[in-house]
Design an enzyme around this catalytic site. Structure first.
Site, PDB file in Angstrom:
ATOM      1  N   ASP A  17      79.123  38.737  17.535  1.00 43.00           N
ATOM      2  CA  ASP A  17      78.800  39.527  18.720  1.00 43.00           C
ATOM      3  C   ASP A  17      77.849  38.688  19.580  1.00 43.00           C
ATOM      4  O   ASP A  17      77.263  37.704  19.089  1.00 43.00           O
ATOM      5  CB  ASP A  17      78.139  40.834  18.288  1.00 43.00           C
ATOM      6  CG  ASP A  17      77.643  41.656  19.452  1.00 43.00           C
ATOM      7  OD1 ASP A  17      78.420  41.891  20.389  1.00 43.00           O
ATOM      8  OD2 ASP A  17      76.458  42.032  19.443  1.00 43.00           O
ATOM      9  N   ASP A  19      75.481  40.126  22.717  1.00 38.47           N
ATOM     10  CA  ASP A  19      74.245  40.806  23.123  1.00 38.47           C
ATOM     11  C   ASP A  19      73.550  41.447  21.927  1.00 38.47           C
ATOM     12  O   ASP A  19      74.139  42.270  21.228  1.00 38.47           O
ATOM     13  CB  ASP A  19      74.553  41.877  24.178  1.00 38.47           C
ATOM     14  CG  ASP A  19      75.190  41.284  25.424  1.00 38.47           C
ATOM     15  OD1 ASP A  19      74.816  40.163  25.783  1.00 38.47           O
ATOM     16  OD2 ASP A  19      76.073  41.940  26.016  1.00 38.47           O
ATOM     17  N   GLU A 312      48.875  40.009  10.884  1.00 39.34           N
ATOM     18  CA  GLU A 312      47.860  39.915   9.838  1.00 39.34           C
ATOM     19  C   GLU A 312      47.839  38.517   9.225  1.00 39.34           C
ATOM     20  O   GLU A 312      48.517  38.258   8.224  1.00 39.34           O
ATOM     21  CB  GLU A 312      48.112  40.988   8.770  1.00 39.34           C
ATOM     22  CG  GLU A 312      48.097  42.407   9.350  1.00 39.34           C
ATOM     23  CD  GLU A 312      48.223  43.493   8.289  1.00 39.34           C
ATOM     24  OE1 GLU A 312      47.698  43.298   7.182  1.00 39.34           O
ATOM     25  OE2 GLU A 312      48.856  44.516   8.582  1.00 39.34           O
TER      26      GLU A 312
END
Length: 387
Positions: A17, A19, A312
């Site tokens: 695919d 997009d 983090e």
């Protein structure tokens, strides 16, 4: 990397695919809809994005016109929004791992097709901004070249036909539920790479769900394996973030015994939505202390089920004191693994220490060590200086 997974199938072709799978179009869709709906006095709700991802442009436009009760027809909405998108296609970035995947498959002579619900002209325009992509595909099928777009299997069957391949020999890589549904209906194997975070549970019909293209393992589908992992790490195009160290959830030192130097996500939302959640490593510069090795997680920390995306970093050095408010600059140079949940706190702590050890050793390699001297890391106040 994780232990080798047994071969699942022996496949020969890949159908991709475009997009949301290869290109980071989701952010641009949101930006355009925010502007256009604003003209009608409406506010774009990002939850709507989940409902339109993978649909044909006409279907997506119809859903928006109906959902927002807009005073225009679908055709009028399309004629207004299409040029707004066209102006922005040149700014769409390839998603992390997309260039690597296309180059890898092409180098190994694996036939590739592109199957997208977008119109053919739109596909061609988008591809033109990414060097080497168009010529890498043996076949391209747009949504306007078949009677029905995804979730109908037609677009995938047409792609297989153009590749001269049996559907059962094709691996499809998709980000959307309509795409996964269409590929399975075509009798193909499917790896899902969900566009939006915390959606993996919806993709039960896919044969495999991965966090990002960085986590693909072609060898389990009988395709050539990537050879670019080094000592459990994947080199990536470096990226940079920074800001003052803030107080986090208070669990780093107290719960995990691992003091993290948390950064605010404010101002970095675009970068964080672009990069897959997971565990990364690199160099951390503190404005008054120097440069240190670091390993970091970005994401939702499934074990703690964060409600927001967090950054983090764990600086791999023993500090005698806290340094809240001090300016911290990070150069992220490599990737280790996707986010994962853990059955116990002990197993989570063990994995974090393992990540730290992998990072500590990898950062001694010349490939990664060179970024220690990047100006913006050595002097965190020079935030815009990169090599």
């Amino acid at each position: 990397m994780a232990a080798a997974t047994p071969l699942r199938r022996l496949l020969s072709c890949v159908i991709l695919d475009l997009d949301g799978t290869l290109l980071n179009t989701d952010g641009i869709v949101g930006d355009v809809l925010k502007v256009l709906l604003g003209k009608y006095g409406k506010q774009w709700d990002t939850k709507m994005a989940l409902q339109i991802v993978g649909k044909t442009p006409i279907e997506a436009a119809t859903a928006i016109v109906e959902d927002y009760k807009l005073p225009c027809t679908t055709d009028e909405f399309m004629s207004e929004i299409t040029p707004m998108f066209s102006e922005r296609w040149c700014n769409i970035r390839a998603l992390p791992g997309a260039n690597r995947l296309i180059k890898h498959l092409k180098q190994h002579g694996v036939p590739m097709a592109l199957a997208s619900n977008s119109p053919r002209e739109s596909i061609e325009t988008k591809l033109s901004y990414h060097q080497g992509w168009k010529e890498s595909f043996s076949a391209i099928v747009g949504g306007d070249e078949v009677r029905m777009g995804k979730p109908s299997p037609e677009i995938f069957l047409e792609a297989a036909k153009l590749l001269n391949a049996e559907p059962s020999n094709c691996l499809v890589i998709e980000d959307s539920l309509p795409g996964v549904g269409g590929a399975k209906a075509a009798g193909m194997e499917v790896v899902a790479v969900p566009s939006y975070p915390k959606q993996s549970h919806l993709y039960a019909s896919a044969d495999e769900v991965v966090n990002s293209l960085l986590d693909l393992r072609p060898e389990i589908w009988g395709l050539p394996p990537f050879q670019d992992w080094i000592n459990g790490t994947l080199p990536i195009e470096p990226w940079y973030i920074g800001g003052p160290v803030i107080k986090g959830y208070g669990r780093g030192s107290k719960v995990l015994g691992i003091p993290t130097a948390n950064l605010s996500t404010e101002g970095w939302s675009d970068i964080l939505s672009y990069h897959p959640s997971g565990v990364y490593f690199g160099w951390a510069g503190l404005s008054t202390r120097g440069v240190y090795k670091m390993v970091m997680s970005i994401g939702w920390n499934p074990y703690f089920n964060n409600t927001e995306n967090t950054i983090e970093p764990w600086l791999l050095h023993d500090f005698n004191e806290d340094f809240y408010g001090e300016e911290l600059r990070l150069a992220i140079v490599g990737y280790i693994r996707p986010e994962a949940n853990f059955s116990s706190l002990e197993s989570l702590i063990s994995k974090i220490h393992e990540d730290g050890k992998i990072s500590e050793e990898a950062l001694d390699l010349p490939l990664y060590a060179t970024y220690k001297d990047v100006p913006s890391v050595k002097n965190p106040l020079q935030l815009n200086e990169h090599p």
